[in-house]
Structure formats: C-alpha cells, structure tokens
Design a protein around this motif. Structure first.
Motif, PDB file in Angstrom:
ATOM      1  N   ASP A  48       0.768  -1.114  -0.071  1.00 60.60           N
ATOM      2  CA  ASP A  48       0.020  -0.009  -0.093  1.00 60.60           C
ATOM      3  C   ASP A  48       0.897   1.350   0.046  1.00 60.60           C
ATOM      4  N   HIS A  54       1.203   8.237  -3.147  1.00 60.85           N
ATOM      5  CA  HIS A  54       0.353   8.000  -4.305  1.00 60.85           C
ATOM      6  C   HIS A  54       0.186   9.205  -5.099  1.00 60.85           C
ATOM      7  N   ALA A  87      -5.038   2.884 -15.702  1.00 58.03           N
ATOM      8  CA  ALA A  87      -6.042   2.570 -14.602  1.00 58.03           C
ATOM      9  C   ALA A  87      -5.124   1.462 -13.413  1.00 58.03           C
ATOM     10  N   HIS A  88      -4.432   0.598 -14.203  1.00 59.29           N
ATOM     11  CA  HIS A  88      -3.896  -0.298 -13.290  1.00 59.29           C
ATOM     12  C   HIS A  88      -2.610   0.130 -12.619  1.00 59.29           C
ATOM     13  N   ARG A  91      -3.600   3.180  -8.987  1.00 61.29           N
ATOM     14  CA  ARG A  91      -4.184   2.788  -7.728  1.00 61.29           C
ATOM     15  C   ARG A  91      -3.355   3.032  -6.479  1.00 61.29           C
TER      16      ARG A  91
END
Length: 313
Positions: A48, A54, A87-88, A91
């Motif tokens: 994560d 991100h 889009a992969h 995330r």
C-alpha cells in the motif's frame, strides 16, 4: 520489450550477487494475462502507498506524455498506454511478484528445467544411501581427495550445498568451526541430523536452490555433485549466489561426476565450464579424472598453499 528484459536481468543479477529480495513488477501482463494464466498467485505481494507517495506517482505518470497521450491526431498515433491500461498503475497500491520466493524449477532456453524436489524424494524413498556414500570405495577415495584439495588446514564458517546424508558433512565439521549444510530433500537431512547429533557448530536446512539461500558469509563453500541437477539459468544464479556468499579470501570447492546421466539437465564438465565464467575467481586446484572433476576457486588475487606457508613469495 528488450528494455524491460534487460532491466529485469540486471535486477535479477544484482539480487543474486547481494542476496537481496527480488520483486518483479508486472506491466503489460495487466493487459494480456488472465488470473488463471501466467499469474503465480502464491507469489503475489501487495504494498500500500502512502497518500503522499500515491500523489507523487500520479504526477509522474501524467508527465510520461509519450506513453499516456496521443502522439498526434493521426490514426495509429493513439496513446501507447490507453486509459484502461493506465488505470492499473493509478491505484493506491502496488502489486509485485516475489521472484526470490519462487521454488518451482525454471526452464532454460531449451525448455530443460532443474530437477524438482519430487525427483529426490522418490530417489531416497527407495534406499537410505542410494549413491553408496557409506559403502563404496569410490566415494571414500573421492572424499579423501576432496579434503586433501582444501588449501587450508582449518576454516571458520563452511557452507555445504547438497549435503545428502551428511557423510562429507562430518569430515568438514572436523576442519571447520561451523558448518551450514543444505539439501533439497527432507529424508537425507533426517539421516544427516542423526549422524551429527550433538556435534557443535553444525546446522542443517532444507532449501530449494538457488531460489532459497542461506544467509551469511562463508570461508568455505562446497559444491559436491549438485550443480548438474540445475538447468542453465538456475546454475548461473546458483554460482552468482555462491560468489556473493564467499568471504574475502574464501574458498569455493566444486566436484562433479563426468559421465552422462540422461535425467540430469547438465553434465559435470558443463557445470565446471560455467563456474569458470564467474568473474573475480581464480582456479588454484584442478584434479581431473575420467570419472570426476575436482576444482578449487578463490577470489583474486589468490595465494597458493606454498605462499601461505611462506615457502615462496
């Protein structure tokens, strides 16, 4: 993609040399693969991302304009990475394949794979000592030559790769402060543990090489009758990991049967030919018979036994 392949080869070589964990990053597999196809589900690892990481990643992806934006309005100049593919990677987590944890035998370019653990489990199921380590004069003589080839009387830490039932392990324990002995099958290891029960400094572990590898640095590494069980790619990585685990001034001893065995991926001579390509090692002992080849390799600049003893400069 050759750039992806080269980057992967360099990363794999670096991980093998350093003993680091190798994580493989799927890119186009998201586009052409299926969950029941090439994905090794047992090796998938999720990481994560923090909100800050991100955001940085999304910014970096947007700046990769040659991939995510059309090159022009002309047909055929559409974005290389269309929105559905991008889009992969947008995330809030990353997906990796844990290459270091993979134990399945990997085929080489010819389609030949390393021998699987099941081969050895079946082999030892038929007999306690299928190679006659305890009974054959051939094996006793070869062990004596192996021990005589060692350039030092004593070693600190030793690593024996492919210890089988522990007959050579016992001899090594008499000349080393510690011995880490590894084998792929549990049955011979149980015999080896019984043989050396109570012997201080001796440890055993079941590992599938080269995917699994013992930690630490060793003054002596013994590769006796094990290299030809591996396919070419696995043997290359095996020797890289040996080199990475060898202490400065350490000793790598290799000994292999020279006659052809149909079940083995490689011949003993081929194993030693590949060992000769490992950078930074110098061969200091070569004993060649019609039945087996025994060699000792040391990091350069290697010193002979006579030099260690002060007999020559």
């Amino acid at each position: 993609h050759p750039d992806h392949a080269l980057a992967g080869d360099v990363a794999a070589a670096g991980a093998a040399w350093s003993g680091a964990r190798l994580l493989e990053y799927p890119i186009w597999a998201w586009h052409w693969s299926t969950p029941d196809g090439e994905w090794p589900l047992g090796l998938i690892r999720r990481f994560d991302l923090s909100p800050e990481d991100h955001a940085r990643k999304l910014q970096a992806l947007a700046l990769h304009r040659s991939q995510v934006l059309p090159l022009s309005d002309e047909p055929g100049d559409e974005a290389v990475v269309p929105p559905a593919m991008a889009a992969h990677f947008a995330r809030g987590f990353e997906i990796f394949v844990d290459g270091t944890a993979a134990e399945a035998p990997s085929p080489d370019a010819s389609g030949t794979a390393s021998l699987a653990r099941s081969f050895f489990d079946e082999f030892y199921r038929e007999a306690r000592d299928p190679w006659g380590f305890e009974t054959r004069w051939y094996e006793r003589r070869k062990r004596a030559l192996t021990l005589a080839a060692l350039p030092r009387e004593r070693f600190g830490a030793a690593l024996e790769l492919g210890c089988s039932i522990g007959v050579l392990t016992a001899d090594l324990a008499a000349r080393c402060d510690t011995v880490m002995a590894v084998d792929i099958a549990e049955q011979p290891l149980s015999i080896a543990r019984e043989r050396l029960a109570g012997r201080p400094g001796v440890r055993f572990a079941r590992m599938t090489l080269p995917g699994e590898w013992p930690s630490g640095v060793f003054d002596l590494i013994v590769v006796s009758e094990v290299g030809y069980y591996l396919a070419t790619a696995d043997l290359e990585r095996f020797f890289q990991r040996c080199r990475g685990s060898l202490a400065p001034g350490g000793v790598l001893l290799a000994c292999h049967w020279r006659h052809p065995v149909p079940e083995y991926p490689l011949s003993g001579d081929r194993v030693h030919d590949m060992l000769a390509t490992v950078p930074g090692l110098v061969r200091t002992v070569e004993h060649r018979e019609s039945d087996f080849l025994l060699e000792v390799w040391q990091p350069e600049p290697a010193r002979s036994v006579a030099q260690h003893e002060g007999l020559v400069p």
